[in-house]
Structure formats: structure tokens, C-alpha cells
Write a protein that holds these residues in place. Structure first.
Motif: not given
Length: 162
Positions: A40-53
């Protein structure tokens, strides 16, 4: 006991594992709960790449037996549940972070136990705390390895209550 009367003994946790083994699986389930909030942290982060999300969202759904399972709506101050798809849409790019502590596991039922934990939700300057009860299902599933089929016991996250 009467509610579990239709559950065959072959799929009951206590009929298949020692207390020590069950404790080890409960520790593994605690890690699965922690993984859920890390994702959830990764999905919520503005710095996580879209393909990783996109990959993380697929992984999140694989943690649950029921893809429509109700989870805690971390965006509200009043404890409510929401389905995972809606939660992901609400938190994406909102920079939430989560801290977990004080894990406790309940007595094992026929095919599940409940893991209690304290969740701290951070978003901007706001911090909210919630005591959660996460049902953890432990069931045999059939896996195929080439032409061989094997029964494997698998942990799944279930519903969350408070």
C-alpha cells in the motif's frame, strides 16, 4: 463447533500441523500482513513508477483468497471497510505510509486464525491509529508442477475488522 461441522477433518489446521508448526505459520502470516501495508505504501507513493504500481496491485490481490475482500479504509478517521480496488484508487499518489506494531495471534479455528495489530496511518501531518483484527486463512490448495499436482497449504489474508 457446530459451524465447522461441515468442514472435513482433512482440511482442519490442527489435524494437519503441530502447535510449533502452526506458530511458525502464524509468524509467516504476520509478515504477509506487513507486506500488505508495504505494498500500500508503494501504491500511495508519488515516487513509485507506474509500471511498478501495476505489478504491486497484482501482487496485492494475490494476498487475498477473496478478491472482493473488505479492507480498512485508511483514508477516513472513522473505521470503515472498503473493497481493495476502491481503496487502491483512493490512496494512489496520496503519500500514505503505515506502521504496524503489537501483533498478537488468536487461537486457531478450523481453517483460520485472527491476527490483531496496531496500525498507525500517516498522511502529510495527520496521524491516525487503529487496532485491526485481520483474519488469516490457511487452506490446502492444489498446485500443478508440470504434469504433477500437489496439495500445498497456503496463507491468504481475509477480512479486517476493528
Amino acid at each position: 463447533m457446530g459451524q465447522n461441522a461441515n468442514l472435513p477433518a482433512a482440511t482442519a489446521i490442527k489435524a494437519n500441523f503441530t502447535i510449533a508448526s502452526i506458530k511458525a505459520y502464524q509468524e509467516s502470516a504476520t509478515l504477509k500482513v506487513e507486506d500488505y501495508y508495504y505494498y500500500l505504501n508503494l501504491v500511495s507513493s508519488t515516487t513509485t513508477a507506474e509500471d511498478l504500481k501495476a505489478e504491486v496491485k497484482t501482487t496485492l490481490f494475490s494476498l487475498f483468497e477473496d478478491k472482493n475482500a473488505k479492507v480498512l479504509d485508511v483514508t477516513t478517521t472513522t473505521p470503515t471497510t472498503i473493497n481493495l480496488t476502491d481503496l487502491l484508487a483512493k490512496i494512489e499518489n496520496q503519500d500514505y505510509s503505515f506502521t504496524l506494531s503489537n501483533f498478537e495471534n488468536s487461537i486457531v479455528a478450523a481453517d483460520y486464525w485472527t491476527t490483531k495489530y496496531q496500525l498507525t496511518i500517516h498522511q502529510k501531518e495527520t496521524q491516525t491509529e487503529q487496532i485491526c483484527f485481520q483474519r488469516v486463512l490457511f487452506k490446502p490448495t492444489t498446485k500443478t508442477f508440470g504434469t504433477t499436482k500437489k496439495e500445498i497449504w497456503t496463507l491468504f489474508l481475509g477480512e479486517i475488522t476493528f
